[in-house]
Design a protein around this motif. Structure first.
Motif, mmCIF file in Angstrom:
data_model
loop_
_atom_site.group_PDB
_atom_site.id
_atom_site.type_symbol
_atom_site.label_atom_id
_atom_site.label_comp_id
_atom_site.label_asym_id
_atom_site.label_seq_id
_atom_site.Cartn_x
_atom_site.Cartn_y
_atom_site.Cartn_z
ATOM 1 N N ILE A 67 0.502 9.205 -5.870
ATOM 2 C CA ILE A 67 0.807 10.625 -5.567
ATOM 3 C C ILE A 67 1.673 11.220 -6.671
ATOM 4 O O ILE A 67 1.415 12.303 -7.193
ATOM 5 N N TRP A 68 2.709 10.484 -7.065
ATOM 6 C CA TRP A 68 3.636 11.004 -8.079
ATOM 7 C C TRP A 68 2.975 11.117 -9.447
ATOM 8 O O TRP A 68 3.189 12.087 -10.177
ATOM 9 N N ALA A 103 2.418 5.917 -2.950
ATOM 10 C CA ALA A 103 3.490 6.822 -3.393
ATOM 11 C C ALA A 103 3.446 6.974 -4.914
ATOM 12 O O ALA A 103 3.571 8.089 -5.444
ATOM 13 N N ALA A 140 0.836 -1.213 0.000
ATOM 14 C CA ALA A 140 0.000 0.000 0.000
ATOM 15 C C ALA A 140 0.866 1.256 0.000
ATOM 16 O O ALA A 140 0.552 2.234 -0.698
ATOM 17 N N ALA A 141 1.965 1.255 0.770
ATOM 18 C CA ALA A 141 2.840 2.429 0.841
ATOM 19 C C ALA A 141 3.429 2.744 -0.535
ATOM 20 O O ALA A 141 3.434 3.907 -0.965
ATOM 21 N N TYR A 142 3.902 1.715 -1.233
ATOM 22 C CA TYR A 142 4.514 1.943 -2.550
ATOM 23 C C TYR A 142 3.461 2.318 -3.599
ATOM 24 O O TYR A 142 3.706 3.173 -4.447
ATOM 25 N N TYR A 148 0.681 14.098 -9.441
ATOM 26 C CA TYR A 148 1.449 15.357 -9.460
ATOM 27 C C TYR A 148 2.048 15.629 -10.839
ATOM 28 O O TYR A 148 1.950 16.738 -11.364
#
Lengths: 224, 38
Positions: B14-15, B11, B6-8, B18
């Protein structure tokens, strides 16, 4: 670099992007295949390879905002303001990754999504204040935007050593002061740091190009 | 395992969001310049 973005810097954008993508891909491979599973925490510890590099890159980005803000006040050249704002925005994205990945790790390691311990609290304050930089920048008039942004970029830098030293200055920190890692873990972490720093450079160049386009649109010059 | 993945994934999301926003802002600026030049 007083009048605009140097040609070599603009031309290096595709090369930096290619390098960033290759390095991030290699670092992700190392996280999956090379870094051993930590005995106590298990596989969730692998969050360290995105969490720590993102946190360090955040500090580098906001440090660049600080340096460029000083340069802007000294020279009054738009490019330094553009560098400060670009580094700050990309730094905010890295800070958001830190704030998203941290609670996922904390839930497993500390059995809570969030706790008001020094490092988490100071980092959240950092994120809110640098978010405020962009809110202020977007709110003030064109004539004073650059000066006010530069002053903020300098003042907000005070937060960086507070975040860095928070685990030493306040008791009750759940973040360790230092971490012992095996060879493969350390190498993977260093590789991840290098990869995300290059990724920062690529995203920063992209954001700087946007500032350059904006400046060209406002002044009627050609953008690089 | 789920938290690490989930963290990766978050991330990456998000990137991607953006970088797409950067692209959209650059395209909007280029379009504005083209209109102003006409």
């Amino acid at each position: 670099m007083t009048s605009g973005i140097p040609g070599w810097f603009s031309r290096s954008r595709p090369v930096v992007w290619a390098l960033a993508i290759v390095l991030v891909a290699i670092s992700l491979w190392a996280v999956v295949a090379r870094a051993p599973v930590e005995v106590q925490m298990g596989i969730v510890q692998k969050i360290v390879y995105i969490h720590v590099p993102s946190a360090i890159t955040t500090l580098v980005a906001f440090g660049l905002t600080f340096a460029a803000s000083i340069a802007y006040l000294a020279t009054r050249s738009w490019i330094w303001d553009a560098i400060a704002a670009s580094a700050c925005e990309v730094g905010m994205v890295f800070a958001t990754v830190v704030l998203v990945s941290g609670p996922l790790w904390a839930r497993s390691a500390w059995n809570t999504w969030w706790t008001w311990e020094p490092r988490l609290t100071t980092f959240l304050i950092l994120w809110i204040l640098y978010g405020g930089y962009h809110v202020v920048r977007a709110s003030v008039g064109q004539s004073s935007k650059r000066t006010i942004s530069a002053v903020l970029g300098i003042i907000l830098f005070v937060n960086l050593p507070i975040v860095w030293k928070s685990v030493e200055w306040w008791r009750g920190s759940l973040h360790p002061r230092s971490v012992t890692m095996t060879g493969d873990m350390r190498q993977t972490l260093l590789l991840s740091m290098a990869a995300w720093l290059v990724f920062f450079l690529a995203a920063f160049q992209e954001r700087l190009r946007l500032e350059s386009l904006r400046h060209a649109a406002e002044s009627g010059e050609g953008a690089r | 395992m789920t938290y690490a993945v989930a963290a990766y994934v978050l991330a990456a999301v998000i990137w991607i969001v953006y970088l797409l926003s950067l692209r959209a802002r650059a395209a909007r600026l280029a379009e504005r310049r083209a209109v102003e030049k006409r």
